[in-house]
Design an enzyme around this catalytic site. Structure first.
Site, PDB file in Angstrom:
ATOM      1  N   ASP A 295       4.014  -4.238  -5.875  1.00 56.15           N
ATOM      2  CA  ASP A 295       4.465  -5.376  -5.315  1.00 56.15           C
ATOM      3  C   ASP A 295       6.302  -5.414  -5.508  1.00 56.15           C
ATOM      4  OD1 ASP A 295       2.208  -6.501  -4.953  1.00 56.15           O
ATOM      5  OD2 ASP A 295       2.125  -7.804  -6.749  1.00 56.15           O
TER       6      ASP A 295
ATOM      7  N   GLU B  50       0.798  -1.369  -0.054  1.00 53.69           N
ATOM      8  CA  GLU B  50       0.092  -0.023  -0.123  1.00 53.69           C
ATOM      9  C   GLU B  50       0.835   1.302   0.139  1.00 53.69           C
ATOM     10  OE1 GLU B  50      -3.031  -0.089  -0.761  1.00 53.69           O
ATOM     11  OE2 GLU B  50      -3.052  -2.287  -0.567  1.00 53.69           O
TER      12      GLU B  50
HETATM   13 ZN   LIG Z   1      -2.731  -2.665  -4.719  1.00 58.17          ZN
END
Ligand SMILES: [Zn+2]
Length: 268
Positions: A178, A112
Site C-alpha cells: 500500500d 500488486e
Molecule cells: Zn496485497
C-alpha cells in the site's frame, strides 16, 4: 533417520532464503505457463493494452526494475488482482468493471506491482518451496510405512495452490505494498486517493468471500485509514489523474461485450 534430519535442515534453510532475481525469473516463466492453463484470459489487445499502459506508467515512476513486467486480464467477475513471480500481474475483469475511475484501477495495479518490487512474491515462493519439501519429507515417511494418502496429498501442491500461497501476505507486506502504491502513484500521474477509494468499494462489496487483494490480516477499514493518512502527509502535485476522459468506461463496455453472452473469438 539421517535422511529425515538432512531434509529438516534443508527445510529450515529454504524457509530463510528469498529467491534470487535469476531464480525468480526462471520461476516466472514456469508460472506463466501454469497460469495459461488455469485461467481464462481476455486477450483483446485494446483491453489488455489499457491495463498494461497503466502498469507501465507505474513502472516508469518506480524506476529501473530487474524484471520485465507483463499484465494480464483474467475473465473473472470476482473483484481480485494478484501477482506472480518476476513481474506477472493479473487483474480480474471484475476489478476493472467495479473501478469508478482510472485512479482506482491504477491503485490496485500499483499495489500488486509493490508486492513484486518489495520481493514479497519471492519470499512467499520460498515458503511454498519449503512447504513442498515438507510434503516430500512426508511422502518419504509415508513410503516407509506403506501409506499412500500423503503421496496423494503432495500432488495437490502446485497450480492454484501455489498461486494462493505466494499471494497470501501478512500485515507488514500489505502495508508495504500500500505504501509503495501511495508513493508511486503521484509520480506516475495518478491521484493516490484511488487506492483508499477502491477500498471503499471493497468494503461495500465485501461479503463472506473476500478476494485475495484484501484477504489478509489488516482490515480494509484500517488500510483505508492508513493510506488516507499517508496521502495527507504528502504534498501532491497538481493535475493528478482521477478520470481519463471516459476511456475507462469504454474499456468497461468493451469487457461487457466481450465476456457476456455469445463469446467473440478473441476471448478464451
Ligand atoms: Zn496485497
Amino acid at each position: 533417520m539421517r535422511r529425515r534430519c538432512c531434509s529438516a535442515l534443508l527445510l529450515a534453510l529454504v524457509a530463510c532464503t528469498t529467491l534470487s532475481v535469476p531464480e525468480e525469473r526462471k520461476l516466472g516463466a514456469d508460472f506463466e505457463r501454469e497460469a495459461r492453463r488455469e485461467f481464462r484470459f481476455v486477450n483483446d489487445p485494446i483491453v489488455v493494452g489499457y491495463v498494461s499502459h497503466i502498469g507501465q506508467d507505474v513502472l516508469r515512476a518506480a524506476g529501473p526494475q530487474p524484471f520485465e513486467y507483463r499484465f494480464y486480464v483474467v475473465d473473472q467477475a470476482e473483484i481480485n488482482a494478484f501477482a506472480g513471480p518476476a513481474g506477472t500481474v493479473y487483474v480480474h475483469t471484475g476489478t476493472i468493471l467495479k473501478a469508478r475511475n482510472v485512479s482506482e484501477l491504477a491503485g490496485v495495479i500499483a499495489h500488486e506491482v509493490g508486492h513484486v518490487v518489495r520481493r514479497h512474491i519471492a519470499q512467499n515462493y520460498s515458503k511454498q518451496e519449503a512447504a513442498s519439501i515438507g510434503q516430500e519429507v512426508l511422502v518419504l515417511g509415508a513410503g516407509m510405512v506403506g501409506g499412500g494418502a500423503a503421496a496423494a496429498g503432495a500432488n495437490l501442491v502446485g497450480g492454484l495452490g501455489t498461486m494462493a500461497v505466494i499471494n497470501s501476505f501478512g500485515r507488514q507486506a500489505e502495508r508495504e505494498a500500500d505504501d509503495f502504491a501511495v508513493g508511486v502513484l503521484p509520480q506516475a500521474g495518478y491521484d493516490p486517493n484511488g487506492l483508499p477509494s477502491f477500498f471503499e468499494t471493497l468494503m461495500a462489496e465485501g461479503g463472506s468471500q473476500m478476494p485475495v487483494f484484501l484477504s489478509s490480516h489488516p482490515a480494509t477499514a484500517d488500510r483505508l485509514a492508513a493510506t488516507r493518512a499517508a496521502i495527507a502527509r504528502e504534498t501532491l502535485p497538481p493535475d493528478l489523474r482521477v478520470d481519463d476522459g471516459g476511456r475507462l468506461e469504454i474499456i468497461q463496455q468493451r469487457i461487457r461485450l466481450l465476456t457476456g453472452g455469445a463469446r467473440p473469438a478473441d476471448v478464451r
